[in-house]
Write a protein that holds these residues in place. Structure first.
Motif, mmCIF file in Angstrom:
data_model
loop_
_atom_site.group_PDB
_atom_site.id
_atom_site.type_symbol
_atom_site.label_atom_id
_atom_site.label_comp_id
_atom_site.label_asym_id
_atom_site.label_seq_id
_atom_site.Cartn_x
_atom_site.Cartn_y
_atom_site.Cartn_z
ATOM 1 N N ILE A 1 0.841 -1.207 0.000
ATOM 2 C CA ILE A 1 0.000 0.000 0.000
ATOM 3 C C ILE A 1 0.874 1.253 0.000
ATOM 4 N N SER A 2 1.961 1.245 0.762
ATOM 5 C CA SER A 2 2.839 2.420 0.801
ATOM 6 C C SER A 2 3.562 2.619 -0.526
ATOM 7 N N LYS A 3 3.882 1.534 -1.236
ATOM 8 C CA LYS A 3 4.523 1.656 -2.546
ATOM 9 C C LYS A 3 3.598 2.329 -3.552
ATOM 10 N N LYS A 4 2.300 2.151 -3.385
ATOM 11 C CA LYS A 4 1.326 2.785 -4.278
ATOM 12 C C LYS A 4 1.134 4.262 -3.934
ATOM 13 N N GLY A 5 1.680 4.679 -2.792
ATOM 14 C CA GLY A 5 1.593 6.085 -2.409
ATOM 15 C C GLY A 5 0.411 6.434 -1.535
ATOM 16 N N TYR A 6 -0.339 5.441 -1.076
ATOM 17 C CA TYR A 6 -1.503 5.709 -0.244
ATOM 18 C C TYR A 6 -1.133 5.979 1.215
ATOM 19 N N ILE A 7 0.017 5.503 1.638
ATOM 20 C CA ILE A 7 0.484 5.724 3.008
ATOM 21 C C ILE A 7 1.756 6.568 2.923
ATOM 22 N N LYS A 8 1.834 7.596 3.729
ATOM 23 C CA LYS A 8 2.982 8.495 3.768
ATOM 24 C C LYS A 8 3.660 8.384 5.127
ATOM 25 N N SER A 9 4.880 8.911 5.210
ATOM 26 C CA SER A 9 5.573 8.940 6.488
ATOM 27 C C SER A 9 4.902 9.967 7.394
ATOM 28 N N ILE A 10 5.343 10.033 8.624
ATOM 29 C CA ILE A 10 4.749 10.959 9.588
ATOM 30 C C ILE A 10 4.944 12.410 9.160
ATOM 31 N N LYS A 11 5.963 12.652 8.321
ATOM 32 C CA LYS A 11 6.227 14.008 7.821
ATOM 33 C C LYS A 11 5.571 14.258 6.467
ATOM 34 N N GLY A 12 4.831 13.293 5.949
ATOM 35 C CA GLY A 12 4.120 13.466 4.691
ATOM 36 C C GLY A 12 4.902 13.044 3.453
ATOM 37 N N ALA A 13 6.108 12.508 3.638
ATOM 38 C CA ALA A 13 6.927 12.085 2.503
ATOM 39 C C ALA A 13 6.584 10.655 2.100
ATOM 40 N N ASP A 14 6.903 10.324 0.852
ATOM 41 C CA ASP A 14 6.713 8.951 0.395
ATOM 42 C C ASP A 14 7.638 8.017 1.166
ATOM 43 N N ILE A 15 7.164 6.806 1.429
ATOM 44 C CA ILE A 15 7.979 5.806 2.117
ATOM 45 C C ILE A 15 8.787 5.067 1.070
ATOM 46 N N PHE A 16 10.094 5.048 1.263
ATOM 47 C CA PHE A 16 10.991 4.414 0.319
ATOM 48 C C PHE A 16 11.773 3.320 1.031
ATOM 49 N N VAL A 17 11.730 2.111 0.503
ATOM 50 C CA VAL A 17 12.490 0.991 1.054
ATOM 51 C C VAL A 17 13.603 0.673 0.061
ATOM 52 N N PRO A 18 14.861 0.900 0.441
ATOM 53 C CA PRO A 18 15.953 0.655 -0.502
ATOM 54 C C PRO A 18 16.125 -0.837 -0.786
ATOM 55 N N LYS A 19 16.610 -1.146 -1.974
ATOM 56 C CA LYS A 19 16.886 -2.533 -2.348
ATOM 57 C C LYS A 19 18.056 -3.052 -1.531
ATOM 58 N N LYS A 20 17.980 -4.304 -1.153
ATOM 59 C CA LYS A 20 19.065 -4.931 -0.403
ATOM 60 C C LYS A 20 19.967 -5.693 -1.345
ATOM 61 N N ASP A 21 21.240 -5.795 -0.966
ATOM 62 C CA ASP A 21 22.187 -6.590 -1.743
ATOM 63 C C ASP A 21 21.812 -8.062 -1.655
ATOM 64 N N ASN A 22 22.083 -8.785 -2.729
ATOM 65 C CA ASN A 22 21.885 -10.226 -2.684
ATOM 66 C C ASN A 22 22.927 -10.818 -1.745
ATOM 67 N N GLY A 23 22.535 -11.760 -0.965
ATOM 68 C CA GLY A 23 23.450 -12.370 -0.014
ATOM 69 C C GLY A 23 22.754 -13.483 0.734
ATOM 70 N N LEU A 24 22.385 -14.514 0.020
ATOM 71 C CA LEU A 24 21.618 -15.600 0.603
ATOM 72 C C LEU A 24 22.331 -16.218 1.805
ATOM 73 N N ILE A 25 23.632 -16.418 1.691
ATOM 74 C CA ILE A 25 24.383 -17.075 2.768
ATOM 75 C C ILE A 25 24.313 -16.262 4.054
ATOM 76 N N ARG A 26 24.508 -14.948 3.968
ATOM 77 C CA ARG A 26 24.508 -14.144 5.194
ATOM 78 C C ARG A 26 23.141 -14.140 5.855
ATOM 79 N N TYR A 27 22.073 -14.188 5.056
ATOM 80 C CA TYR A 27 20.740 -14.228 5.643
ATOM 81 C C TYR A 27 20.463 -15.585 6.286
ATOM 82 N N ILE A 28 20.943 -16.643 5.689
ATOM 83 C CA ILE A 28 20.761 -17.978 6.269
ATOM 84 C C ILE A 28 21.559 -18.109 7.557
ATOM 85 N N VAL A 29 22.820 -17.683 7.528
ATOM 86 C CA VAL A 29 23.667 -17.777 8.727
ATOM 87 C C VAL A 29 23.116 -16.869 9.829
#
Length: 137
Positions: free
Chosen positions: A56-84
């Protein structure tokens, strides 16, 4: 006064977790032994809610407390570190019977032996901060 709203949300969250028995060592023990659906239902509901609100926030319907768009940065691929990392987190959760958020809730409910766990968690975080550059990421 500025942070009162965060304190109130935290207190409310703590009450909800205590009343839903999500901080109960017995419930966590049942979950890790696959004897009850209780905790899986709570965790599944949280994951589903997170996915829903993120979409819903990606569609722009939910904003941050300051009224800005919510942006979630892409994470690096790293399957091993997430498993460990997830495995270490899961082992700690299974051994202690609490993940980081409920540790403080348990302290608030009078389980003072959790201070040992909180101290160890803070020490582990400090050591990670020191060794972070030397660890493979």
């Amino acid at each position: 006064m500025k942070y009162l709203k965060f304190l109130l949300v935290g207190v409310f969250f703590g009450i909800v977790l205590v009343k839903s028995e999500a901080v109960s060592w017995y419930r966590i023990y049942e979950m890790f032994r696959f004897q009850s659906f209780h905790m899986y239902g709570i965790i599944g509901t949280a994951v589903a809610s997170g996915i829903l609100f993120l979409q819903i926030s990606k569609k722009g319907y939910i904003k941050s407390i300051k009224g800005a768009d919510i942006f979630v940065p892409k994470k690096d691929n790293g399957l091993i570190r997430y498993i460990v990392g997830g495995t270490i987190f899961g082992f700690g959760w299974a051994l202690v019977g609490a993940c980081p958020g409920p540790m403080y809730i348990l302290l608030g409910t009078g389980v003072y032996s959790i201070l040992i766990v909180i101290g160890a968690a803070i020490l582990g975080t400090f050591l990670y901060g020191i060794l972070k550059d030397k660890l493979p990421h």
